[in-house]
Design an enzyme around this catalytic site. Structure first.
Site, PDB file in Angstrom:
ATOM      1  N   LEU A 233       0.825  -1.211   0.000  1.00  0.00           N
ATOM      2  CA  LEU A 233       0.000   0.000   0.000  1.00  0.00           C
ATOM      3  C   LEU A 233       0.854   1.253   0.000  1.00  0.00           C
ATOM      4  O   LEU A 233       0.611   2.187  -0.759  1.00  0.00           O
ATOM      5  CB  LEU A 233      -0.927   0.008   1.210  1.00  0.00           C
ATOM      6  CG  LEU A 233      -2.116  -0.949   1.130  1.00  0.00           C
ATOM      7  CD1 LEU A 233      -2.942  -0.849   2.394  1.00  0.00           C
ATOM      8  CD2 LEU A 233      -2.968  -0.640  -0.090  1.00  0.00           C
TER       9      LEU A 233
ATOM     10  N   GLY B 288       4.202   1.631  -0.747  1.00  0.00           N
ATOM     11  CA  GLY B 288       5.102   1.741  -1.896  1.00  0.00           C
ATOM     12  C   GLY B 288       4.364   2.010  -3.193  1.00  0.00           C
ATOM     13  O   GLY B 288       4.738   2.898  -3.966  1.00  0.00           O
TER      14      GLY B 288
ATOM     15  N   ARG C  39      -5.974  -5.478  21.167  1.00  0.00           N
ATOM     16  CA  ARG C  39      -5.234  -6.666  20.778  1.00  0.00           C
ATOM     17  C   ARG C  39      -4.243  -7.138  21.821  1.00  0.00           C
ATOM     18  O   ARG C  39      -4.146  -8.327  22.110  1.00  0.00           O
ATOM     19  CB  ARG C  39      -4.489  -6.389  19.471  1.00  0.00           C
ATOM     20  CG  ARG C  39      -5.431  -6.262  18.319  1.00  0.00           C
ATOM     21  CD  ARG C  39      -4.700  -5.913  17.047  1.00  0.00           C
ATOM     22  NE  ARG C  39      -5.666  -5.946  15.947  1.00  0.00           N
ATOM     23  CZ  ARG C  39      -5.358  -5.675  14.690  1.00  0.00           C
ATOM     24  NH1 ARG C  39      -4.128  -5.337  14.368  1.00  0.00           N
ATOM     25  NH2 ARG C  39      -6.275  -5.730  13.754  1.00  0.00           N
TER      26      ARG C  39
END
Lengths: 637, 259
Positions: free
Chosen positions: A43, A45, A330
């Site tokens: 995404l 690059g 998380r």
């Protein structure tokens, strides 16, 4: 080493606007005279390469995969955050900023994170214009969902393929520029090293993976968008090819590596099935919206899930964190799973798993609704485990997923090496010590579409860039070093395979630098890693030669870098005696086992400077200033 | 369980290849197909032999890198499943398994089971995009898109570009891939302005790469791990005919294969 974050002055809300005005521009007619080398086509690059080419720069883009469309961004399932407030539920740029800073446990830069929240809204518009098929409501407007610990619905998604669809958008923009000959694409081409001329990043050395040719590429700036280093653990949710080589080579050439110990463990992965395991598969965290997590109350309970009555189940997240429950962040969810498994209450083979149970949701919403929401994920689970999650609860266990650490960059996304820009997961990022769900895609695209295209112009316009060609001695020297390493790897002809060493390293890292870390464990790891490295260079077997498609040679080169990088991670983890975000030091916890941050001593970015293989790197501090948020203890109770 | 493997070995595009037999004696039903090959490769390396080259990356069925024809079927026997997601419980003790690369002229073999699929990228470069630069597009909600249209576009966009459709087709046609890409963008209002040129250019590139034509075998649809429907091929053909009619007599490339 001087670290200047170059954060613009002025109120938080105005910094980026003012900075965009203050930055120098490159005359449109001059842009074609400059070449930018973009390494990586995920995404960050792909969006950067396409946007720079649209502006008129000459771009060369490199990826080790067979097509730029396959970069690991494709694997993101759940979605992308943006402060659109389409749901009228109280979201705003400020709230996304605040959530990201808080979620990152106050270890990210305020100015960067605010800018990220600001441009998040542009990303969605850009992607829609490219044809990304985001989910829509019946009225034709875009659908949103709440995701991973957020109390507003700000996540945009395209079925379970959000990453894939966003990357296809960026890739299509990139292919358009390739068709227009503004981007030269080098697929199956791996960066081996970076070339510095007069202290500036002016080129790279690559290896063509098909024929083994070592090549030199010169440019006016280098952009690394090469992803994270989760594969240092061998088993992770990263694609098999993900590696630290580009970042680590930059580090060895003088770029500071920031917060390498900040790794994110994702709570919902499919547990390890056996010794043959080659990677771990993530199940989208969106499953936690409707699944309830539990283990038996009694240790060593081997009854099947359906035979364990309600009263003997421990829905431990709901019990410990009543307001967030199964949607707790998380790091908290992962650690809680480890805790119950350490108590002997884990389920499945080896006792390393917890249940994610949809029985209640199926009762409440019907099987069809659950199938519509998660059908593809349930199928994937069944393909891998042979179990049907409509009938028996899923088993999940945490796995390494994302790395918040990365190369240090200033506000302009430039490292301390002039001209070397770092984007996406490869930089030390805006996520602090813990990344929120659906924020990786946002950051990758923000960096590539909306930040770098401005800041790189400022660099190019201001730097005095003498013409440099690949005939410069620095290229010859760097190429020689890269070639030497390859020859050395091929000559060892030892007895153990690359994977064998990688598994051994991964186990050390997981045991001592994984979900919970402590002084003694990290010191053990720092003893073990150099031993493994020494044995690797003595006894690895890399078959064949360097002149053809030799996947073992590729892996060996990447592992050689992981074997040095692992030590850097442990040094960082050892230094940071506080617990924060994904970094949990067992010495730093509250009485009831919650992470204890130490703001007084650790409100800084640790940026490490390379001092030689096996030598302890030097730490530099970038102190983090918080002027707009109040540092509070993260509590999800 | 024990399996007899027959694997295509080929040094590169210029040399001839052949099937070579191997014994896989320690296969667990919980292994993925690629993990079974990992174990074989570890044995080959230990013995000093050349390991089998194959493309793979994400190993979770989404990157589209893995590409093997297993017992004559691209990605093997399980419906809607990539090779990396195929697990060994789909096989039984004593099975013989034939493993080959994608076979199509535009996909030259790089080594063993790895092929060059850059032709698919070139089809995209010919027109698989919406010409919108990074900048200030309209608000994402400015163009309402009916859910059915958006869902249908997503069905087409789900293609992972693995090339199984080409490998499955007796004609070596890339019609399903190209149709999925054309349809995804042509269905959406954002893709409307370039609709005609897109389909003309992408089909022309597909032909130029040497992919065959579609004669309705529908093998592509059966092999597709994302279950892309051949209805999109019909849609692409309709788009192409309309585009050609509108294009008039002068602007055509003269080559209109694929329709």
């Amino acid at each position: 080493m001087q670290l200047n974050a170059k954060i613009p002055a002025g109120p938080l809300e105005d910094k980026w606007d003012q900075h965009r005005f203050d930055m120098k521009l490159v005359n449109p007619a001059n842009k074609r005279k400059y070449t930018v080398l973009v390494v990586g086509s995920g995404l960050a690059g792909a969006s950067a390469a396409a946007s720079l080419a649209e502006l008129g720069y000459n771009v060369k883009c490199f990826c080790f995969q067979d097509s730029p469309r396959r970069a690991h961004s494709i694997a993101a399932q759940g979605g992308i955050n943006a402060a659109k407030n389409y749901q009228n539920d109280g979201d705003s740029v400020r709230r996304l900023f605040y959530d990201t800073i808080k979620g990152g446990d106050y270890r990210a830069r305020e100015a960067n994170v605010y800018r990220l929240a600001q441009v998040s809204v542009n990303i969605i518009d850009q992607c829609v214009a490219q044809g990304v098929p985001f989910a829509r409501e019946y009225g034709g407007v875009m659908a949103n969902r709440s995701f991973g610990g957020a109390q507003v619905s700000r996540t945009f998604y395209a079925r379970g393929q959000t990453g894939q669809q966003l990357l296809l958008g960026a890739y299509s923009a990139l292919e358009r520029q390739i068709g227009l000959k503004k981007v030269a694409m080098y697929s199956r081409c791996e960066m081996l090293d970076i070339v510095l001329v007069d202290g500036k990043a002016r080129g790279i050395i690559t290896r063509d993976l098909i024929n083994g040719k070592i090549e030199r590429h010169a440019g006016d700036a280098v952009v690394l968008a090469t992803g994270g280093y989760g594969n240092v653990f061998y088993l992770s949710t990263n694609a098999k090819g993900c590696n630290v080589t580009a970042s680590y080579r930059a580090y060895k050439r003088g770029a500071a590596f920031a917060n390498p110990c900040f790794t994110q463990i994702h709570p919902t992965c499919i547990p390890v099935a056996g010794d043959h395991q080659s990677k771990l598969t993530l199940m989208s965290e969106s499953l936690r919206n409707d699944g309830r997590i539990w283990v038996p109350k009694k240790a060593g309970d081997t009854r099947a899930a359906k035979d364990i009555p309600e009263s003997e189940r421990d829905y431990y997240l709901e019990r410990k964190y009543p307001s967030f429950g199964n949607l707790s962040p998380r790091d908290i969810s992962s650690r809680a799973a480890k805790e119950v498994c350490d108590e002997g209450r884990g389920v499945g083979p080896g006792g390393l798993g917890v249940y994610l149970d949809f029985a209640d949701s199926i009762k409440r919403l019907g099987k069809n609704m659950i199938a519509e929401r998660y059908g593809n994920l349930f199928e994937m689970y069944e393909r891998i485990t042979g179990e049907n999650p409509y009938e028996v609860p899923m088993r999940i266990y945490p796995a390494v997923h994302y790395t918040m650490g990365g190369l240090w960059v200033d506000y302009n996304l430039m490292s301390n090496i002039e001209g070397l820009h770092v984007l996406g997961e490869a930089n030390f990022s805006d996520h602090g010590a813990n990344r929120l769900g659906a924020s990786a895609l946002m950051q990758g695209l923000a960096d590539g579409y909306f930040i770098l295209p401005y800041t790189i112009g400022n660099y190019i316009a201001g730097a005095k860039l003498n013409p440099v060609t690949t005939d410069h001695p620095a290229f010859a020297e760097t190429e020689r070093e890269a070639t030497n390493q390859i020859n050395q790897l091929l000559q060892i002809n030892g007895k153990r395979s690359v994977d064998d060493f990688h598994r051994e390293l991964g186990k050390v890292m997981w045991d001592y630098c994984g979900m919970a870390r402590n002084d003694a464990g990290l010191r053990t790891a720092l003893e073990r890693i150099p031993q493994i490295r020494e044995e690797f260079w003595r006894d690895v077997r890399v078959p064949g030669s360097g002149t053809y498609f030799n996947q073992e040679l590729e892996k060996a080169g990447r592992l050689a870098d992981f074997l040095e990088f692992a030590e850097l991670m442990c040094h960082d983890a050892l230094m940071r005696t506080e617990s924060c975000g994904g970094h949990f030091r067992t010495e730093s916890q509250t009485e009831d086992g919650e992470a204890k941050r130490d703001d007084e001593n650790f409100t800084f970015v640790a940026a490490w400077e390379y001092k030689g293989v096996g030598t302890k790197p030097t730490m530099h501090k970038e102190v983090l200033e918080f002027e707009n948020v109040h540092l509070s203890t993260r509590s999800y109770k | 369980m024990k399996l007899k493997l027959h694997i295509w070995r080929q040094d590169n595009a210029k040399t001839a290849g052949k099937m070579v037999s191997y014994d896989a004696n320690h296969v667990s039903p919980d292994m993925s197909f690629l993990e079974m090959l990992d174990v074989l490769n570890q044995e080959l390396i230990t013995k000093g032999d050349d390991p089998v080259a194959f493309d793979h990356d994400c190993r979770e069925g989404i990157c589209g890198a893995c590409s093997m024809v297993i017992n004559g079927i691209p990605h093997g026997p399980q419906r809607a499943t990539t090779t990396c997601q195929l697990h060994m419980r789909s096989f039984k003790d004593g099975d013989e398994v034939y493993i080959e690369p994608w076979r199509a002229e535009p996909f030259p073999v790089i080594k063993d089971l790895a092929v060059d699929r850059a032709a698919l990228d070139r089809i995209i470069a010919a027109g698989g995009f919406i010409s919108v630069g990074t900048g200030a597009p309209p608000d994402g909600n400015a163009i309402p898109i009916a859910k059915e249209i958006s869902d249908l576009a997503m069905d087409a966009a789900a293609c992972i570009g693995c090339g199984a459709c080409v490998a499955a087709c007796p004609n070596g046609s890339a019609m399903l891939f190209t149709a999925a890409k054309v349809s995804h963008l042509n269905l959406l209002p954002q893709g409307e302005p370039e609709k005609d040129q897109r389909v003309i250019n992408m089909v022309a590139q597909m032909d130029a790469e040497g992919f065959g034509n579609c004669t309705n075998y529908a093998e592509c649809q059966a092999a597709c791990p994302k279950e892309i429907s051949i209805q999109f091929i019909a849609k692409m053909n309709r788009d192409l005919i309309r585009a050609k009619l509108r294009e008039g007599n002068n602007a055509g490339s003269g080559k209109t294969g694929g329709a």
